[in-house]
Design a protein around this motif. Structure first.
Motif: not given
Length: 225
Positions: A13-14, A17-18
């Motif tokens: 998810d975001y 990834n971050e």
């Protein structure tokens, strides 16, 4: 070089990834002399293999030439975890003298990323990793790749990781939240400190995001300076 398709079971998810981008940046900020990096843990099932492969993918996305080596010769999960649907040769084949290196390295569907799988379980993994062939291999790969990411067995269980550490520039510990004791982690870190490998830091994994507000305090108290 044979090409192979690697499919990640996990959908990042975001936030994930971050997190990998942040880990990637921190690795890059360690300096250009940090090229060979081992990823380890204290105990099994802390998620080190997933973290190490996703880090390798993230580094390759910046245009760097990366090779991922699965050196967990006792209990590799890579072939099953990433749904490899073909028979592959691996590191044990090379270190045993059965195959040449070009027969065990695969290009992947991720641009700039090559990989070496562990191969079949051998009765003497520590001896294989101690062999001069492994030392020569890492030395040779330094000339070809920008980063060499090595997944190793947990340091709290076997000596293999400490052997691999002697050929690495840095190490990252993967620590599963609320999974292992502070004392167990300290013992594993102390073992790694006996080598010349620099400890770059730790990744706190498997965090319950619903309790995320408490983890800065928890992490600093348990594993910080």
């Amino acid at each position: 070089m044979t090409a192979i398709n690697i499919e990640r079971k996990e959908n990042l998810d975001y936030k994930s990834n971050e997190a990998y981008k942040s880990l990637r940046t921190n690795i890059q900020l360690c300096g250009s002399d940090i090229k060979v990096i081992m990823i380890t843990s204290t105990a099994p099932n802390e998620g080190k293999s997933m973290v190490s492969f996703n880090l390798a993918v993230s580094l390759s996305e910046t245009g760097k030439k990366v090779i991922f080596i699965d050196a967990d010769l006792r209990k590799s999960v890579m072939v099953g975890q990433y749904m490899i649907n073909m028979s592959v040769m691996g590191l044990t084949h090379f270190l045993s003298g059965i195959c040449k290196f070009e027969e065990v390295v695969y290009s992947t569907n991720y641009e700039n990323l090559d990989t070496v799988f562990a191969g079949p379980v051998e009765p003497n993994p520590a001896e294989l990793l101690s062999d001069i062939s492994f030392k020569h291999l890492i030395s040779t790969l330094r000339e070809t790749y920008d980063y060499i990411i090595i997944d190793t067995p947990p340091l709290g269980n076997v000596i293999d990781g400490a052997i691999v550490a002697q050929e690495c520039d840095g190490a990252v510990f993967v620590i599963a939240a609320k999974f292992v004791s502070h004392k167990f982690v300290k013992n594993a870190v102390a073992q790694l400190k006996k080598t010349d490998c620099k400890i770059l830091g730790a990744v706190l994994n498997k965090v319950d995001m619903s309790e995320n507000g408490n983890y800065g305090k928890y992490y600093g108290k348990k594993y910080g300076k």
